[in-house]
Design a protein around this motif. Structure first.
Motif, mmCIF file in Angstrom:
data_model
loop_
_atom_site.group_PDB
_atom_site.id
_atom_site.type_symbol
_atom_site.label_atom_id
_atom_site.label_comp_id
_atom_site.label_asym_id
_atom_site.label_seq_id
_atom_site.Cartn_x
_atom_site.Cartn_y
_atom_site.Cartn_z
ATOM 1 N N LEU A 12 0.894 -1.128 0.058
ATOM 2 C CA LEU A 12 -0.038 -0.171 0.112
ATOM 3 C C LEU A 12 0.883 1.181 -0.068
ATOM 4 N N PRO A 13 0.456 2.298 -0.686
ATOM 5 C CA PRO A 13 1.278 3.419 -0.728
ATOM 6 C C PRO A 13 1.156 4.416 0.555
ATOM 7 N N ARG A 100 -0.324 -3.352 -6.278
ATOM 8 C CA ARG A 100 1.031 -2.803 -6.453
ATOM 9 C C ARG A 100 2.035 -3.631 -7.369
ATOM 10 N N ILE A 101 2.261 -2.951 -8.638
ATOM 11 C CA ILE A 101 2.750 -3.819 -9.675
ATOM 12 C C ILE A 101 3.990 -3.093 -10.214
ATOM 13 N N GLY A 102 4.879 -3.777 -11.105
ATOM 14 C CA GLY A 102 5.891 -3.164 -12.076
ATOM 15 C C GLY A 102 7.284 -3.703 -11.353
ATOM 16 N N ASN A 106 7.761 0.957 -10.823
ATOM 17 C CA ASN A 106 6.887 0.744 -9.752
ATOM 18 C C ASN A 106 5.572 1.656 -9.854
ATOM 19 N N LYS A 107 4.483 0.899 -9.649
ATOM 20 C CA LYS A 107 3.480 1.955 -9.534
ATOM 21 C C LYS A 107 2.198 1.194 -8.712
ATOM 22 N N CYS A 108 1.320 1.869 -7.814
ATOM 23 C CA CYS A 108 0.409 1.446 -7.049
ATOM 24 C C CYS A 108 -1.002 2.059 -7.632
ATOM 25 N N ILE A 109 -1.744 1.178 -7.813
ATOM 26 C CA ILE A 109 -3.296 1.606 -8.606
ATOM 27 C C ILE A 109 -4.041 1.229 -7.659
ATOM 28 N N ASN A 110 -5.013 2.259 -7.394
ATOM 29 C CA ASN A 110 -6.383 2.090 -6.495
ATOM 30 C C ASN A 110 -7.529 2.157 -7.470
ATOM 31 N N LEU A 111 -8.374 1.073 -7.139
ATOM 32 C CA LEU A 111 -9.503 0.703 -7.703
ATOM 33 C C LEU A 111 -10.636 0.839 -6.699
ATOM 34 N N PRO A 112 -11.516 2.051 -6.060
ATOM 35 C CA PRO A 112 -12.568 1.888 -5.513
ATOM 36 C C PRO A 112 -13.329 0.780 -5.729
ATOM 37 N N PRO A 194 -7.442 7.248 -0.973
ATOM 38 C CA PRO A 194 -6.311 8.034 -1.477
ATOM 39 C C PRO A 194 -5.801 7.951 -2.847
ATOM 40 N N GLY A 195 -5.695 8.963 -3.735
ATOM 41 C CA GLY A 195 -5.281 8.983 -5.430
ATOM 42 C C GLY A 195 -6.269 8.684 -5.970
ATOM 43 N N GLY A 196 -7.518 8.521 -5.716
ATOM 44 C CA GLY A 196 -8.699 8.138 -6.734
ATOM 45 C C GLY A 196 -8.390 6.634 -7.286
ATOM 46 N N ILE A 197 -9.072 6.665 -8.590
ATOM 47 C CA ILE A 197 -8.881 5.563 -9.393
ATOM 48 C C ILE A 197 -7.430 5.182 -9.906
#
Length: 202
Positions: A12-13, A100-102, A106-112, A194-197
């Motif tokens: 988690l970010p 959390r991929i890459g 590296n990136k962290c993607i949030n999907l509500p 946090p961070g939206g979609i």
């Protein structure tokens, strides 16, 4: 210092907002990932056919070259899959799905959860499977940004995918229950994610 040592919570970010809790975390199985996401069996079969064709044509040197190239290619695929397993963390909370991929970037993607319209489970044999997520709104995530955590060939409307999951049926049920709970308890509220979609890209 490892690249993810600064994470306050693994995968988690940032710290979880008040009221949010982790329901499940997991990573892809590199063996199943190699077979399903990287088409390892097809690629190995291709080089095997090349070797057999060379033998049938009397070209034993060509057959040997095909075998060596096949082993090298499969070794690279396995190495990449192991890196994916090491760097990927999928998280389901009572408010969102976080990828959390890459391997290199590296990136962290949030999907509500409120924006997840459906989650399609694809069995991969045994208890493993992929879960493809369809969102109710355009998310702005490109196919290349998600790959290999994207549903194959969905270029115009990329679908995030939880790949090569052990106990996939159980994970799909956890996700379905979480989405149903959000729909019942917060039908008209915006989730504090946090961070939206798109989430944070690190």
């Amino acid at each position: 210092m490892m690249e993810y040592d600064a994470e306050p919570i693994r995968g988690l970010p940032g710290n979880l907002p008040e009221g949010e809790r982790i329901l499940w975390q997991g990573t892809p199985d590199w063996r199943v990932f190699t077979r399903s996401a990287l088409f390892g069996r097809w690629i190995a079969g291709y080089f095997a056919l090349l070797a057999l064709w060379s033998i049938a044509s009397g070209g034993f040197g060509g057959a040997l070259a095909s075998v060596v190239a096949g082993f090298a290619t499969c070794g690279l695929l396995i190495g990449f899959a192991m890196l994916v397993e090491k760097t990927t963390v999928y998280t389901i909370t009572n408010r969102r799905v976080v990828l959390r991929i890459g391997v290199a970037l590296n990136k962290c993607i949030n999907l509500p959860l409120k924006l997840i319209g459906s989650a399609d489970l694809r069995p991969l044999g045994g208890d493993h499977g992929d879960i493809a997520l369809t969102t109710t709104e355009r998310h702005g995530l490109g196919y290349l940004m998600l790959w290999p955590h994207a549903r194959p060939l969905r270029f115009s409307k990329p679908q995030p995918m939880l790949r090569a999951l052990p106990n996939a049926q159980e994970v799909a049920q956890i996700l379905a229950d979480a989405c149903a709970m959000v729909t019942r308890t917060q039908p008209n509220e915006e989730l504090a994610v946090p961070g939206g979609i798109e989430g944070a890209v690190a």
